[in-house]
Write a protein that holds these residues in place. Structure first.
Motif, PDB file in Angstrom:
ATOM      1  N   SER A   1       0.670  -1.067   0.003  1.00 16.94           N
ATOM      2  CA  SER A   1      -0.025  -0.055   0.170  1.00 16.94           C
ATOM      3  C   SER A   1       0.916   1.241   0.093  1.00 16.94           C
ATOM      4  O   SER A   1       0.234   2.372   0.244  1.00 16.94           O
ATOM      5  N   TRP A   2       2.168   1.100  -0.077  1.00 12.49           N
ATOM      6  CA  TRP A   2       3.129   2.333   0.033  1.00 12.49           C
ATOM      7  C   TRP A   2       2.732   3.313  -0.796  1.00 12.49           C
ATOM      8  O   TRP A   2       2.889   4.391  -0.536  1.00 12.49           O
ATOM      9  N   THR A   3       2.520   3.183  -2.337  1.00 16.89           N
ATOM     10  CA  THR A   3       2.320   4.094  -3.214  1.00 16.89           C
ATOM     11  C   THR A   3       1.030   4.631  -3.292  1.00 16.89           C
ATOM     12  O   THR A   3       0.493   5.806  -3.498  1.00 16.89           O
ATOM     13  N   ALA A   4      -0.324   4.006  -2.780  1.00 15.25           N
ATOM     14  CA  ALA A   4      -1.370   4.145  -2.916  1.00 15.25           C
ATOM     15  C   ALA A   4      -2.259   5.077  -1.776  1.00 15.25           C
ATOM     16  O   ALA A   4      -3.051   5.917  -1.789  1.00 15.25           O
ATOM     17  N   ALA A   5      -1.468   4.937  -0.555  1.00 14.79           N
ATOM     18  CA  ALA A   5      -1.703   5.649   0.547  1.00 14.79           C
ATOM     19  C   ALA A   5      -1.557   7.193   0.397  1.00 14.79           C
ATOM     20  O   ALA A   5      -0.574   7.403   0.137  1.00 14.79           O
ATOM     21  N   PRO A   6      -2.418   8.044   0.697  1.00 21.02           N
ATOM     22  CA  PRO A   6      -2.373   9.477   0.867  1.00 21.02           C
ATOM     23  C   PRO A   6      -1.128  10.035   1.583  1.00 21.02           C
ATOM     24  O   PRO A   6      -0.667  11.056   1.735  1.00 21.02           O
ATOM     25  N   LEU A   7      -0.939   9.239   2.771  1.00 23.36           N
ATOM     26  CA  LEU A   7      -0.266   9.639   3.913  1.00 23.36           C
ATOM     27  C   LEU A   7       0.492   8.276   4.431  1.00 23.36           C
ATOM     28  O   LEU A   7      -0.347   7.174   4.653  1.00 23.36           O
ATOM     29  N   VAL A   8       1.593   8.179   4.771  1.00 19.62           N
ATOM     30  CA  VAL A   8       2.453   7.155   5.199  1.00 19.62           C
ATOM     31  C   VAL A   8       3.034   7.488   6.587  1.00 19.62           C
ATOM     32  O   VAL A   8       4.019   8.565   6.699  1.00 19.62           O
ATOM     33  N   LEU A   9       2.805   7.205   7.843  1.00 19.31           N
ATOM     34  CA  LEU A   9       3.375   7.473   9.032  1.00 19.31           C
ATOM     35  C   LEU A   9       4.097   6.101   9.407  1.00 19.31           C
ATOM     36  O   LEU A   9       3.637   4.886   9.626  1.00 19.31           O
ATOM     37  N   LEU A  10       5.608   6.160   9.266  1.00 21.12           N
ATOM     38  CA  LEU A  10       6.377   4.968   9.554  1.00 21.12           C
ATOM     39  C   LEU A  10       7.089   5.327  10.855  1.00 21.12           C
ATOM     40  O   LEU A  10       7.814   6.031  11.225  1.00 21.12           O
ATOM     41  N   GLY A  11       7.016   3.995  11.746  1.00 23.28           N
ATOM     42  CA  GLY A  11       7.439   4.206  12.981  1.00 23.28           C
ATOM     43  C   GLY A  11       8.851   4.013  12.849  1.00 23.28           C
ATOM     44  O   GLY A  11       9.592   3.453  12.038  1.00 23.28           O
ATOM     45  N   SER A  12       9.701   4.603  13.939  1.00 26.96           N
ATOM     46  CA  SER A  12      11.188   4.541  13.843  1.00 26.96           C
ATOM     47  C   SER A  12      11.549   3.055  14.080  1.00 26.96           C
ATOM     48  O   SER A  12      12.700   2.849  13.606  1.00 26.96           O
ATOM     49  N   ASP A  13      10.808   2.285  14.612  1.00 22.67           N
ATOM     50  CA  ASP A  13      11.218   0.677  14.980  1.00 22.67           C
ATOM     51  C   ASP A  13      11.479   0.074  13.591  1.00 22.67           C
ATOM     52  O   ASP A  13      12.232  -0.998  13.350  1.00 22.67           O
ATOM     53  N   LEU A  14      10.681   0.438  12.357  1.00 20.24           N
ATOM     54  CA  LEU A  14      10.711  -0.269  11.474  1.00 20.24           C
ATOM     55  C   LEU A  14      11.319   0.404  10.053  1.00 20.24           C
ATOM     56  O   LEU A  14      11.543   0.092   8.942  1.00 20.24           O
ATOM     57  N   ALA A  15      11.905   1.710  10.448  1.00 24.37           N
ATOM     58  CA  ALA A  15      12.411   2.657   9.451  1.00 24.37           C
ATOM     59  C   ALA A  15      13.599   2.229   8.809  1.00 24.37           C
ATOM     60  O   ALA A  15      13.635   2.220   7.501  1.00 24.37           O
TER      61      ALA A  15
END
Length: 348
Positions: free
Chosen positions: A40-54
């Motif tokens: 869903s990376w490109t389709a989502a209007p906004l991505v909030l990525l946690g520091s644990d998986l960045a």
């Protein structure tokens, strides 16, 4: 619209993100691993990525995209800014310190429009030509087909709220906006302004008026453009850095011209001060000199001619706004201008 994407295995961070999403009325998609997030990376209007998986996500080299924010609970860990550069993230944000910003960002997602609103500046080529009147007429006509707002940036003008007949209605004014900081939600601004018949007004409180603050103008215009189909800015004739920044943000600037020798001479000076003459057009108010002659002297093409309207003062005194009849000179002139701008935007 696709939901925003939250990517984290940190339960504390996820709980806070979900709480803020609920406050904004948004239901996100949640991914607990980077493989699921990539779908869903490109389709989502906004991505909030946690520091644990960045860092793990950065190693996969996902497609570059806007709207990626790295999130952490508490202080951001060492090295997270380096990962943010690798991912081209827009920000590194920690919670709960940025709760208010995130709620406003998520709220705007639920109010997102297919295109950002058209921003039209209106300035008088000479005193008394009726620039504020025409700006409000544009707002009234635009408000028939979608949300519109008239933004008053002329502290010496009559006040667009008075011109539109909403001066007694509750709502936020410049005085309050200049005391706040931070990102302004499109929905919050739209709902807070004094409004009638689809048209909002942003102006000053009655009495003494202070100077506009650059940060407040930026946030207000950005939020107005995100939350309205049409934003009309009533510009002062005087020049200062804040006004120049406002003009630079306009899709088009309309210069109101009185077709007299002195009116055209004054308008020529105003036109010569504009930073981008290609982004400006003339609106001739009244009768007199030929439109071709007005265009030749000022160096700008005439977009429309608008005749004098009988009963204008009475309509404004009654709180009806300048457009009392859609078939009157102001209603027809404003409609013609907006139709031409819509066609130009569609062709761009």
């Amino acid at each position: 619209m696709n939901p925003p994407l939250f990517v984290t295995r940190d339960e504390t961070l996820l709980d806070e993100l979900l709480r803020l999403a609920a406050a904004a009325g948004i239901t996100p998609e949640v991914a607990a691993d980077v493989g699921a997030a990539l779908r869903s990376w490109t389709a989502a209007p906004l991505v909030l990525l946690g520091s644990d998986l960045a860092a793990e996500m950065a190693r996969l080299c996902p497609p570059r995209r806007a709207g990626v924010h790295l999130m952490s609970w508490g202080a951001s860990p060492d090295g997270l800014f380096r990962v943010a550069l690798d991912l081209r993230a827009e920000s590194v944000t920690d919670l709960p310190r940025s709760d208010a910003w995130l709620v406003e960002t998520l709220t705007d997602l639920g109010d997102e429009r297919p295109t950002r609103g058209l921003v039209v500046g209106v300035v008088g080529g000479s005193g008394g030509v009726g620039a504020t009147t025409f700006a409000c007429a544009l707002g009234q006509v635009a408000g028939r087909t979608g949300p519109a707002v008239v933004v008053d940036t002329d502290p010496l003008g009559p006040g667009v709220d008075r011109m539109l007949g909403v001066e007694t209605r509750d709502g936020i004014r410049w005085d309050a906006l200049c005391q706040t900081t931070g990102r302004l939600s499109a929905r919050s601004l739209r709902e807070a302004l004094p409004r009638r018949d689809g048209v909002g007004a942003l102006t000053w409180d009655p009495g003494a008026r202070g100077a506009l603050q650059a940060f407040a103008v930026r946030e207000a215009l950005s939020a107005a453009q995100r939350g309205h189909d049409t934003v009309v800015v009533d510009l002062p004739r005087g020049a200062d850095p804040v006004v120049e920044e406002i003009v630079a943000r306009c899709d088009l600037v309309l210069v109101l011209v009185a077709p007299t020798v002195t009116g055209v001479a004054s308008a020529g000076r105003v036109c010569g001060r504009l930073p981008d003459p290609d982004g400006a057009r003339l609106v001739v108010r009244g009768s007199g000199l030929d439109a071709d002659e007005v265009a030749r002297v000022t160096g700008l093409p005439v977009l429309a001619q608008v005749g004098h309207q009988r009963g204008l003062d009475e309509a404004i005194d009654l709180g009806l706004g300048p457009v009392r009849s859609w078939r009157g000179p102001l209603g027809r002139g404003a409609g013609a201008v907006l139709d031409r701008l819509a066609l130009s935007r569609a062709a761009a």
